[in-house]
Design a protein around this motif. Structure first.
Motif, mmCIF file in Angstrom:
data_model
loop_
_atom_site.group_PDB
_atom_site.id
_atom_site.type_symbol
_atom_site.label_atom_id
_atom_site.label_comp_id
_atom_site.label_asym_id
_atom_site.label_seq_id
_atom_site.Cartn_x
_atom_site.Cartn_y
_atom_site.Cartn_z
ATOM 1 N N THR A 141 -2.412 16.777 -8.095
ATOM 2 C CA THR A 141 -3.662 16.207 -7.588
ATOM 3 C C THR A 141 -3.392 15.301 -6.398
ATOM 4 O O THR A 141 -2.530 14.409 -6.463
ATOM 5 N N PHE A 142 -4.130 15.522 -5.308
ATOM 6 C CA PHE A 142 -4.098 14.657 -4.132
ATOM 7 C C PHE A 142 -5.485 14.064 -3.950
ATOM 8 O O PHE A 142 -6.453 14.785 -3.673
ATOM 9 N N GLU A 143 -5.598 12.745 -4.088
ATOM 10 C CA GLU A 143 -6.874 12.068 -3.905
ATOM 11 C C GLU A 143 -6.686 10.793 -3.094
ATOM 12 O O GLU A 143 -5.724 10.043 -3.309
ATOM 13 N N ASN A 144 -7.578 10.558 -2.150
ATOM 14 C CA ASN A 144 -7.686 9.274 -1.442
ATOM 15 C C ASN A 144 -6.490 8.971 -0.550
ATOM 16 O O ASN A 144 -6.227 7.808 -0.239
ATOM 17 N N ASN A 145 -5.762 9.998 -0.132
ATOM 18 C CA ASN A 145 -4.605 9.808 0.735
ATOM 19 C C ASN A 145 -4.972 9.986 2.202
ATOM 20 O O ASN A 145 -5.928 10.691 2.541
ATOM 21 N N ILE A 146 -4.198 9.352 3.079
ATOM 22 C CA ILE A 146 -4.228 9.664 4.512
ATOM 23 C C ILE A 146 -3.058 10.607 4.759
ATOM 24 O O ILE A 146 -1.904 10.256 4.472
ATOM 25 N N ILE A 147 -3.339 11.787 5.289
ATOM 26 C CA ILE A 147 -2.320 12.829 5.397
ATOM 27 C C ILE A 147 -2.135 13.187 6.862
ATOM 28 O O ILE A 147 -3.076 13.573 7.553
ATOM 29 N N LEU A 148 -0.886 13.046 7.334
ATOM 30 C CA LEU A 148 -0.529 13.180 8.737
ATOM 31 C C LEU A 148 0.571 14.212 8.896
ATOM 32 O O LEU A 148 1.316 14.478 7.964
#
Length: 351
Positions: free
Chosen positions: A210-217
């Motif tokens: 699960t990926f939630e509420n991340n900033i992904i660069l």
């Protein structure tokens, strides 16, 4: 009572270290012992002991932790450890396969090797490389917690059911079922302790997590069959665009924004971050969101997306929970009456 004991121990360490080397403290109940070498401190400790590592450099090469230990450094941020120096554990530290429980905080590491550990917590540390070493068969590291760390590279080794919250992560790869990544900044590049580094796709070979509420660069997002929701994807960093719901991923409410390259990398996202350091953590940058960022109040819990939101909002200065030495001035000589002038200021931490 526990906080008072921690302050007393801190003062004892300062008093001893004013005349000798920095000492590692091992606390077992009301019994306190001091060691000059960290390997001796670990060898002579018992399950459940607490170790306090002072500022300075300590070589952990060849050391394997086989016990449930609670290890506190003084911090890794140069600005918040001016009175003590930061706690740096050089070399590769290994936590033995099968170790259950334990705690690390307030230290900088080049590399940590985690075996098939469970219920282990690492918080407010700066780690060059974090590697999960899986044993043969189905044995994997499970139910470990990583909170408010800077981690250059994470190789999950197929581990399961781990939780990463409010971390700055360079490279993330190789995780299996049930892992949770929440309120992190996740990139695609890192530099190790020797200054060399690498880049790769974001969340490469991460499955059923699960990926939630991340900033992904970075470049392309490469997780598979994951739940991907309420993340802020920064398109154009590294020259690529994101397609977060490809590869069998499901989810909703993901946001996209661009990255302004003119003017030295002025951000659409952070208060202060240049393109070159965006994907490598910098002490001089400010990773709060600007007021116009679409990630403001956009997390599943209505806080900001990224490391300053959620239950474990990033603590500036990364000071660990143990009492923090703000000032430590010890005179080099005694006065005419044989008295040594000592000026120490210690601040308790509430989180």
């Amino acid at each position: 009572m526990k906080t008072l004991l921690m302050i007393i121990v801190a003062l004892m360490v300062i008093s001893y270290s004013g005349f000798a080397q920095n000492l590692i403290t091992v606390e077992n109940g009301s019994t306190v012992k001091f060691y000059t070498a960290i390997d001796s401190a670990i060898i002579h400790s018992a399950d459940g002991d607490t170790l306090y590592v002072p500022g300075g450099s300590f070589d952990v090469s060849g050391i394997t932790i086989t016990k449930q230990l609670f290890i506190f450094g003084v911090g890794y941020n140069p600005d918040s450890t001016k009175a003590t120096n930061f706690s740096y554990l050089s070399g590769d530290l290994t936590v033995a396969p099968g170790t259950k429980g334990g705690f690390l905080t307030g230290c900088a590491f080049c590399k940590i090797n985690l075996g098939t550990t469970s219920s282990y917590t690492i918080t407010r540390c700066n780690i060059g490389t974090l590697i999960f070493i899986s044993s043969e068969g189905s044995s994997r590291a499970t139910n470990n917690y990583f909170i408010e760390n800077v981690i250059g590279k994470v190789d999950g080794g197929g581990s399961r059911n781990n939780n990463f919250s409010n971390n700055f992560i360079g490279i993330l790869s190789n995780f299996s079922t049930g892992n949770t990544f929440n309120h992190n900044i996740i990139s695609s590049s890192y530099k190790n302790c020797s200054g060399s580094g690498s880049t790769q796709n974001v969340a490469d070979s991460v499955y059923f997590s699960t990926f939630e509420n991340n900033i992904i660069l970075g470049t392309n997002f490469s997780s598979k069959n994951c739940n991907v929701s309420n993340n802020l994807f920064v398109d154009g960093v590294g020259g690529g665009s994101f397609y977060p719901l490809s590869g069998g991923n499901i989810g909703s409410n993901n946001l996209h924004t661009g990255w302004l390259m003119s003017g030295g990398g002025d951000p659409y996202v952070f208060v202060k971050a240049s393109y070159l350091v965006l994907i490598n953590y910098s002490y001089s940058d400010d990773y709060h969101l600007i007021s116009t960022c679409s990630g403001k109040n956009a997390a599943t819990d209505s806080t900001n997306i990224g490391i300053y939101g959620g239950q474990f909002s990033w603590k500036d200065g990364a000071i660990p929970i143990n009492p923090h030495i703000q000032q430590n001035i010890v005179s080099a000589t005694t006065d005419a009456n044989g008295n040594l002038k000592v000026n120490i200021k210690v601040e308790a931490q509430n989180h």
